[in-house]
Structures are given as structure tokens and as C-alpha cells.
Write an enzyme that holds these catalytic residues in place. Structure first.
Site, PDB file in Angstrom:
ATOM      1  N   CYS A 133      24.843  54.290  59.386  1.00 57.66           N
ATOM      2  CA  CYS A 133      25.010  53.314  60.469  1.00 57.66           C
ATOM      3  C   CYS A 133      23.662  52.718  60.901  1.00 57.66           C
ATOM      4  O   CYS A 133      22.905  53.380  61.602  1.00 57.66           O
ATOM      5  CB  CYS A 133      25.688  54.044  61.629  1.00 57.66           C
ATOM      6  N   CYS A 148      22.840  52.746  64.609  1.00 56.78           N
ATOM      7  CA  CYS A 148      22.531  54.101  65.084  1.00 56.78           C
ATOM      8  C   CYS A 148      21.025  54.365  64.962  1.00 56.78           C
ATOM      9  O   CYS A 148      20.435  55.025  65.821  1.00 56.78           O
ATOM     10  CB  CYS A 148      23.313  55.145  64.300  1.00 56.78           C
TER      11      CYS A 148
END
Length: 110
Positions: free
Chosen positions: A35, A38
């Protein structure tokens, strides 16, 4: 999982003890290695964990290795930030955000 400095990791096995029974409010980041947003929010979470120590605890949960907790809270997008107080989710935010905005959203929920 991209580990944010000063932020503990929780799992399906430790979630109840670390989050649901915590005395402080706990901000949980549902995250994953794959991700990109993230990675963007990791330094923000580290800063929040340091600045708000004693008021709030920040932890990370890897959605790939802890699917039970992820499913239990209906998390579909990463990063999802969920604030728990007294064992209940009281706020939920999806996506990376700047520290000032995150702190403002947390203040509204605390």
C-alpha cells in the site's frame, strides 16, 4: 508491513488485549506492505505517537496477516485509521492525510 517508528504492531491474536481493553484511546492503522499511501502516512503516525504519548496510543495491524480483525471491522481500503475508546470504534478515516488534519480529526473524536 511498513513499520512506523514508535508505533507497536498488533495482530488478530493480540488485538483484544492491546486495543479493546486499553485504558487510553487507541488509533489503529490497518495497513499492508503493498500500500503506497501506507508508506506516506508512516512518518505522520510516528509523529502523532510521539507527540500524543500519554493521551493516545498508536498501533498498526497488517491486514494480510490479521484477516479476522480486518473483516470484523469491515475494513476494505488501506490505510484505514480507526480510533477505539473503551473497546468501541468511535472514528474511522480512510486514506493518508497530513498530521495537522489527522490531529484535528482525532480531537473531534476524543
Amino acid at each position: 508491513m511498513i513499520k512506523a517508528e514508535g508505533v507497536d504492531e498488533v495482530t488478530d491474536a493480540t488485538f483484544a488485549d492491546e486495543v479493546l481493553t486499553a485504558t487510553l484511546p487507541v488509533l489503529v492503522e490497518f495497513t499492508a506492505d503493498w500500500c503506497p499511501p501506507c508508506r506516506q502516512i508512516a512518518p505522520v503516525l510516528s509523529a502523532v505517537a510521539a507527540e500524543e504519548a500519554g493521551r493516545i496510543r498508536v498501533v498498526q495491524l497488517d491486514v494480510d496477516t490479521s484477516p479476522t480483525t480486518t473483516a470484523a471491522y469491515g475494513v476494505l481500503a488501506m490505510p484505514t485509521l480507526m480510533l477505539f475508546r473503551d473497546g468501541e470504534p468511535v472514528a474511522s478515516m480512510v486514506g493518508a492525510r497530513p498530521k495537522r488534519r489527522l490531529l484535528q480529526e482525532l480531537a473531534d473524536a476524543l
